[in-house]
Motif scaffolding. Sequence first.
Motif, short mmCIF file in Angstrom:
data_model
loop_
_atom_site.label_atom_id
_atom_site.label_comp_id
_atom_site.label_asym_id
_atom_site.label_seq_id
_atom_site.Cartn_x
_atom_site.Cartn_y
_atom_site.Cartn_z
N SER A 26 0.83 -1.20 0.00
CA SER A 26 0.00 0.00 0.00
C SER A 26 0.87 1.25 0.00
O SER A 26 0.60 2.21 -0.75
N ARG B 210 1.41 3.93 -3.54
CA ARG B 210 0.97 5.33 -3.60
C ARG B 210 2.07 6.26 -4.10
O ARG B 210 1.84 7.44 -4.32
N HIS C 273 -4.20 -6.10 -1.80
CA HIS C 273 -5.29 -5.60 -2.64
C HIS C 273 -4.89 -5.61 -4.11
O HIS C 273 -3.74 -5.29 -4.46
N HIS D 28 -3.17 -2.49 -5.52
CA HIS D 28 -1.76 -2.33 -5.19
C HIS D 28 -0.89 -3.31 -5.98
O HIS D 28 0.20 -2.95 -6.45
N GLU E 219 -13.40 -2.96 0.96
CA GLU E 219 -12.23 -2.13 0.66
C GLU E 219 -11.62 -2.51 -0.67
O GLU E 219 -11.20 -1.65 -1.45
N LEU F 162 -11.31 0.20 -3.84
CA LEU F 162 -10.02 0.56 -4.42
C LEU F 162 -9.99 0.32 -5.93
O LEU F 162 -9.38 1.09 -6.68
N ASP G 140 -5.61 4.15 -0.57
CA ASP G 140 -6.01 3.12 0.38
C ASP G 140 -7.32 3.55 1.02
O ASP G 140 -7.70 4.73 0.97
N THR H 94 -10.35 2.44 4.35
CA THR H 94 -10.74 1.64 5.50
C THR H 94 -12.26 1.73 5.67
O THR H 94 -12.82 2.84 5.66
#
Length: 539
Positions: free
Chosen positions: A270, A274, A296, A299, A446, A450, A458, A460
């Motif tokens: 994550s 970014r 994820h 990512h 989540e 994304l 990211d 939550t």
Amino acid sequence: MTPKTVRARLAADPALGAGNVLTTVVANGFGLDDPSLTFDTDVDGFPAWQPLRVRDVDRLVRSRAASLHGLGIGRRDPVAVIATSAADTVLAFLALARLGAIPALINPRLAPETAALYVRRLRAVAVLTDDAGRARLASHDTDAPLLARLADLGSADPADAPEAYRHHADDPVAITHSSGTTGVPKAVVHSHSSLYAAINHRLRMPKAQGTERILSALPAPHVATLIAVNLALSSQTELLALSEQTGSTALDTIERWRPTGVLGFAATWSDLARADLTGRDLDSVALWWNTGDCAHEAHIRRLVAVGSRLVATSAGRVRQPGSMFIDGLGSSEMGHSHFFITHTTETNRYGRCIGRAHAFADPRVLGPDGEELPDGQVGELGTKSATLSLGYWNDSVTTYRTRDRGYFRTGDLVYRDQEGYFYHLDRLVDSVDLGDGATLYTAMSEERILVACPDVADCTVVAVRRDDVVATDVLLQLAPGADPAADRTDRVRAALDDRVAATLRKVVVVEDREIPLGPTGKVRKFQLRERYLAAQGAS
């Protein structure tokens, strides 16, 4: 002797385990002058970034073992280790294991009051720490004496180290702790054989691409780091262990050290994803290797788009742009990820797929009473494996509560498809029953958000219940350059299941500092739920 022969010899040694890899390699003279471990801090006369040969590591470990022996540490002594540097953590583990003691490795990011309580529960005979650790523990009672500073242990004569302890397969060889996202971490006990079982499996296979030179962005006190260290020593792999696991540190180190593979947690990817990866020199990386929570899709896709790997073609093996990402699901208690799936730019099996089971694991989807559920039905993951921990130190109640007919119940909600692939939906404690057979899975929510919102780095999902009403808030952490004023509510709602979308209360952009994290980088959803319930009660 070729590396392949060394691997075969080690794999066939019935006495080999997590407590004696270094001593076995040295006793057999395997690759003594090969570069082995590298650290990002000075240690015992070696400057940061200088690779240590196997014989160097052995000398440093024997010196520290001699110091610890002189301080009265011996077999079966549980010793707490709190170090800010990866070098001190790894060398303390190897030295204590040589003595037959039981190193209890503690993440230095634990709150000092939590760390002190944890040490008291361990009933440790001593605490090994550095100056920073001493300062943090100064006003907290651990019920254990602080021994010599970690930095001073390397001053003894290596020749004074006692003969290496001979481990039995079931001997406890390390205590590591869970992430502690819901309170005081649990102390997980690993045995000589359990902590080496997955490595033994890998030694019987060809050495995987990307494992020649590995950067570990894992927290040094985590069980995954111990596995990485022993894997490196067993397979003549170069390993660099980072003391700090931020994305910027990892990227800078990749450019400087040029690893072929990078080890990390979901939080690592994550943080990396970014960043603007197109402006970084990442061509050396063929493999990103995840453990712990599964990663994820958003990512993973950003990472496999960079780096380079060798592929087989009609013209032979050629290097092409794009890397591999090995995903799975593991925990301290599992001892190693029990699943694996490899992603590249050409693959497309996502949706929180954690892959098929490793040959050493026997996972099942279990119902509330321990019954095995059929394909497609969601239940709790239960698994058997030689890699499983012995249980929880000084906590037989929790140990036996998590065992069901020989299976360890992990607390993860999963299902299996007809092809044998497993999919992770959520942690049991984070999911919310919506009634009529519907469930809100925060981790899967989540995942979908994304994918639907590429300008979100990211997110939550916080779901709380009050008076039989479920309210869901979505906290977004934006990618660089994204507009914080943009309303993403419709996109978020469209990404969710209808029953979950009906519970949506608000979508809000937050700063990173507003998301509480545990010592390993996991989001403390329990703390967020408590915060949101308190806010609702006050309104």
